[in-house]
Design a protein around this motif. Structure first.
Motif, PDB file in Angstrom:
ATOM      1  N   UNK A  44      32.672  44.483  41.274  1.00 40.03           N
ATOM      2  CA  UNK A  44      33.638  43.899  42.205  1.00 40.03           C
ATOM      3  C   UNK A  44      35.071  44.170  41.757  1.00 40.03           C
ATOM      4  N   UNK A  45      35.327  44.082  40.454  1.00 40.91           N
ATOM      5  CA  UNK A  45      36.663  44.393  39.928  1.00 40.91           C
ATOM      6  C   UNK A  45      36.992  45.860  40.194  1.00 40.91           C
ATOM      7  N   UNK A  46      36.045  46.741  39.940  1.00 45.20           N
ATOM      8  CA  UNK A  46      36.263  48.168  40.189  1.00 45.20           C
ATOM      9  C   UNK A  46      36.525  48.426  41.669  1.00 45.20           C
ATOM     10  N   UNK A  47      35.756  47.767  42.522  1.00 43.12           N
ATOM     11  CA  UNK A  47      35.951  47.930  43.965  1.00 43.12           C
ATOM     12  C   UNK A  47      37.346  47.459  44.380  1.00 43.12           C
ATOM     13  N   UNK A  48      37.738  46.297  43.900  1.00 46.40           N
ATOM     14  CA  UNK A  48      39.052  45.747  44.260  1.00 46.40           C
ATOM     15  C   UNK A  48      40.172  46.638  43.744  1.00 46.40           C
ATOM     16  N   UNK A  49      40.047  47.130  42.526  1.00 45.86           N
ATOM     17  CA  UNK A  49      41.066  48.027  41.968  1.00 45.86           C
ATOM     18  C   UNK A  49      41.165  49.322  42.752  1.00 45.86           C
ATOM     19  N   UNK A  50      40.048  49.814  43.237  1.00 48.31           N
ATOM     20  CA  UNK A  50      40.029  51.079  43.973  1.00 48.31           C
ATOM     21  C   UNK A  50      40.510  50.939  45.414  1.00 48.31           C
ATOM     22  N   UNK A  51      40.442  49.738  45.964  1.00 48.80           N
ATOM     23  CA  UNK A  51      40.744  49.591  47.381  1.00 48.80           C
ATOM     24  C   UNK A  51      42.011  48.784  47.660  1.00 48.80           C
ATOM     25  N   UNK A  52      42.028  47.526  47.391  1.00 49.77           N
ATOM     26  CA  UNK A  52      43.141  46.696  47.836  1.00 49.77           C
ATOM     27  C   UNK A  52      44.077  46.252  46.721  1.00 49.77           C
ATOM     28  N   UNK A  53      43.569  46.107  45.530  1.00 52.56           N
ATOM     29  CA  UNK A  53      44.358  45.700  44.366  1.00 52.56           C
ATOM     30  C   UNK A  53      45.110  44.384  44.606  1.00 52.56           C
ATOM     31  N   UNK A  54      44.417  43.419  45.206  1.00 54.52           N
ATOM     32  CA  UNK A  54      45.041  42.114  45.468  1.00 54.52           C
ATOM     33  C   UNK A  54      45.020  41.296  44.174  1.00 54.52           C
ATOM     34  N   UNK A  55      46.204  40.957  43.706  1.00 53.41           N
ATOM     35  CA  UNK A  55      46.336  40.240  42.437  1.00 53.41           C
ATOM     36  C   UNK A  55      45.586  38.915  42.483  1.00 53.41           C
ATOM     37  N   UNK A  56      45.691  38.198  43.572  1.00 51.02           N
ATOM     38  CA  UNK A  56      45.021  36.898  43.687  1.00 51.02           C
ATOM     39  C   UNK A  56      43.497  37.034  43.562  1.00 51.02           C
ATOM     40  N   UNK A  57      42.935  38.043  44.175  1.00 50.31           N
ATOM     41  CA  UNK A  57      41.483  38.269  44.089  1.00 50.31           C
ATOM     42  C   UNK A  57      41.105  38.674  42.673  1.00 50.31           C
ATOM     43  N   UNK A  58      41.893  39.543  42.053  1.00 48.46           N
ATOM     44  CA  UNK A  58      41.607  39.953  40.680  1.00 48.46           C
ATOM     45  C   UNK A  58      41.680  38.761  39.726  1.00 48.46           C
ATOM     46  N   UNK A  59      42.601  37.839  39.958  1.00 51.49           N
ATOM     47  CA  UNK A  59      42.671  36.627  39.133  1.00 51.49           C
ATOM     48  C   UNK A  59      41.428  35.766  39.311  1.00 51.49           C
ATOM     49  N   UNK A  60      40.965  35.638  40.549  1.00 54.46           N
ATOM     50  CA  UNK A  60      39.731  34.869  40.789  1.00 54.46           C
ATOM     51  C   UNK A  60      38.542  35.511  40.086  1.00 54.46           C
ATOM     52  N   UNK A  61      38.490  36.829  40.111  1.00 55.88           N
ATOM     53  CA  UNK A  61      37.413  37.537  39.419  1.00 55.88           C
ATOM     54  C   UNK A  61      37.524  37.334  37.909  1.00 55.88           C
ATOM     55  N   UNK A  62      38.742  37.326  37.394  1.00 58.09           N
ATOM     56  CA  UNK A  62      38.952  37.077  35.965  1.00 58.09           C
ATOM     57  C   UNK A  62      38.472  35.678  35.575  1.00 58.09           C
ATOM     58  N   UNK A  63      38.799  34.693  36.412  1.00 57.68           N
ATOM     59  CA  UNK A  63      38.331  33.328  36.141  1.00 57.68           C
ATOM     60  C   UNK A  63      36.807  33.241  36.205  1.00 57.68           C
ATOM     61  N   UNK A  64      36.216  33.962  37.147  1.00 58.84           N
ATOM     62  CA  UNK A  64      34.754  33.949  37.254  1.00 58.84           C
ATOM     63  C   UNK A  64      34.133  34.587  36.013  1.00 58.84           C
TER      64      UNK A  64
END
Length: 73
Positions: A44-64
Motif C-alpha cells: 500500500x505504501x508503494x502504491x501510494x508513493x507511485x500514484x498520489x503521494x498523499x502525505x496524510x495517507x502515508x502518515x496513516x499507513x505509518x501509524x498502522x
C-alpha cells in the motif's frame, strides 16, 4: 496486474488500489485499519508513493505499521 498485486488481493481480499482509491475518506481509513500484515502495508505504501503521494495517507499507513509492529511484540 502484476503477480505480487494479485497475490496480495487473494491473501488480504483487497488490492492496494482498492484500499486507497475510494473517494470517501472513511473507506480509505477502513482499508488502512484492516491491514494486518507488513507485506500488505508495504504494498500500500508503494502504491501510494507511485500514484498520489498523499502525505496524510502515508502518515496513516505509518501509524498502522507502528500498530502492527506493537502487536507482533
Amino acid at each position: 496486474m502484476s503477480n505480487s498485486s494479485e497475490q496480495l488481493t487473494v491473501s488480504s481480499g483487497l488490492s492496494p488500489e482498492q484500499r486507497l482509491e475510494p473517494a470517501n475518506t472513511q473507506l480509505i481509513n477502513a482499508g488502512i485499519v484492516t491491514i494486518n500484515d507488513m507485506e500488505t502495508l508495504r504494498a500500500c505504501v508503494a502504491y501510494e508513493n507511485a500514484h498520489q503521494q498523499r502525505v496524510q495517507i502515508l502518515r496513516r499507513l505509518e501509524h498502522r505499521a507502528s500498530d502492527i509492529r506493537s502487536q507482533e511484540d
